[in-house]
Design an enzyme around this catalytic site. Structure first.
Site, short mmCIF file in Angstrom:
data_model
loop_
_atom_site.label_atom_id
_atom_site.label_comp_id
_atom_site.label_asym_id
_atom_site.label_seq_id
_atom_site.Cartn_x
_atom_site.Cartn_y
_atom_site.Cartn_z
N HIS A 70 2.48 -66.59 -36.13
CA HIS A 70 2.89 -65.94 -34.88
C HIS A 70 4.39 -66.17 -34.71
CE1 HIS A 70 3.36 -64.75 -30.83
NE2 HIS A 70 3.47 -65.97 -30.34
N ASN A 106 9.34 -62.31 -29.70
CA ASN A 106 7.91 -62.62 -29.63
C ASN A 106 7.17 -61.40 -29.07
OD1 ASN A 106 5.36 -63.55 -28.99
ND2 ASN A 106 6.06 -65.44 -28.01
N CYS A 155 -1.04 -64.73 -27.19
CA CYS A 155 -0.40 -64.61 -28.52
C CYS A 155 -1.36 -64.88 -29.68
CB CYS A 155 0.80 -65.54 -28.61
SG CYS A 155 2.06 -65.09 -27.42
#
Ligand code: ACO
Length: 322
Positions: free
Chosen positions: A249, A279, A113
């Site tokens: 993020h 996500n 990520c």
């Protein structure tokens, strides 16, 4: 001195949308649980034949269109992805071929990520040292392929998509500073334990999917994001109140809100897309950035902080003037 500026942004989301209620039909979960614990309402899921290069290419084209970039000027392509089309060649090479660009360096960065921040850090170093003038940096993920749809503790958290930026050499920043870190000791808290060199185990297929200790990841993410923000601001003598937008993020609304609180930023200064996208790993920051540029919230001259945290653990931040 040469600096790096962001010339254009782009995003792409697959057509298919899965709401929390859709998930509740195939696993033991509820819309209420998912919203309360994560802030997620829906996510986009790639079509069966849709790949990370398909999505990354679409996002890159959008970014080049916004920047008015001539394809012939692209002299570096970096793709952040954990879900490449193939073992090799890299997704960056596949996108390069599909853009009909030849000879420039093209490679993938894998930092889960935090991948997009790692890719920005790398591209910035190329541009500042004269190794490139115009770079495409893309984050693209088909996490739906590594989701265990039987595991409600992870399946509800992720989505597919891609985001991209065109970077150009400039005589003033642009990117003010980048900070990337990793600590591999946390490998087992968040992983897809199966890989190429460790062998594909057709019997224990669950090893090809995301495994996560959600509570431990949550705690470490909140602590790391706040220390990262302190590091970035103090490295540049910038006061936290000078930040116009935090573009974090997009893993979980509670993690994002905790990071914003530490920065004393109200949530209306934070770009949030986790509710709509879930996500999307390395695609989440460039996608959120693109959404806010296109809807007019982020304006030229604004001071932005990008922050990411992912498997590895890896983490990183970018302070930039848009
Ligand atoms: N629906 C309903 N119930 C669920 C679900 C679900 N989808 N998932 C778990 N539960 C249950 C659990 O079984 C547990 O039940 P029990 O009390 O009977 O045992 C209960 O809900 C509470 O579970 P917790 O795991 O304690 O819930 P928590 O509040 O910690 O939230 C979550 C879980 C959302 C995963 C949270 O820990 C989190 O967001 N962690 C960080 C995740 C993250 O950011 N990951 C990505 C990192 S970036 C990358 O690199 C991929």
């Amino acid at each position: 001195m040469t600096f790096t500026r962001i010339a254009g942004t782009g995003g792409y989301l697959p057509e298919k949308v899965m709401t929390n209620d859709d998930l509740a039909k195939i696993m033991d979960t509820t819309d209420e649980w998912i919203r309360e614990r994560t802030g997620i309402k829906r996510r986009h899921v790639a079509a069966d034949a849709e790949t990370s290069s398909d999505m990354g290419l679409a996002a890159a084209r959008n970014a080049m269109e916004m920047a008015g970039t001539d394809i012939a000027d692209i002299d570096l392509i970096i793709v952040a992805t954990t879900t490449p089309d193939k073992v090799f060649p890299s997704t960056a090479c596949i996108i390069q071929r599909r853009l009909d660009i030849h000879n420039c360096p093209a490679f993938d960065v894998q930092a889960a990520c935090a991948g997009f921040v790692y890719a920005l850090d790398t591209a910035d170093r190329y541009i500042r040292t004269g190794g490139a003038q115009t770079a495409l940096v893309i984050g693209t993920e088909t996490f739906s392929r590594i989701i265990n749809w039987q595991d409600r503790t992870t399946a509800v958290l992720f989505g597919d998509g891609a985001g991209a930026v065109v970077l150009e050499a400039a005589d003033k920043p642009g990117l003010i500073s980048t900070h990337i870190h990793a600590d591999g000791k946390y490998e087992e808290l968040l992983q897809v334990p199966q890989g190429i060199s460790s062998g594909y185990d057709v019997v224990r297929k669950e090893r090809a999917y995301i495994q996560m200790n959600g509570n431990a990841v949550f705690r470490k993410a909140v602590a790391t994001l706040s220390s990262m923000a302190r590091e970035t601001l103090s490295a540049n003598n910038v006061d936290k109140h000078d930040i116009d937008w935090l573009v974090p993020h997009q893993a979980n609304l509670r993690i994002i809100a905790a990071a914003a609180k530490k920065l004393d930023l109200s949530m209306d200064k934070v770009i949030v897309t986790v509710d709509e996208h879930a996500n999307t790993s390395s695609a989440s920051i460039p996608l959120a950035f693109d959404v806010a540029v296109r809807d007019g919230r982020i304006q030229r001259g604004d001071l932005l902080l990008f922050e990411a945290f992912g498997a590895g653990f890896t983490w990183g931040s970018v302070l930039l003037r848009y």
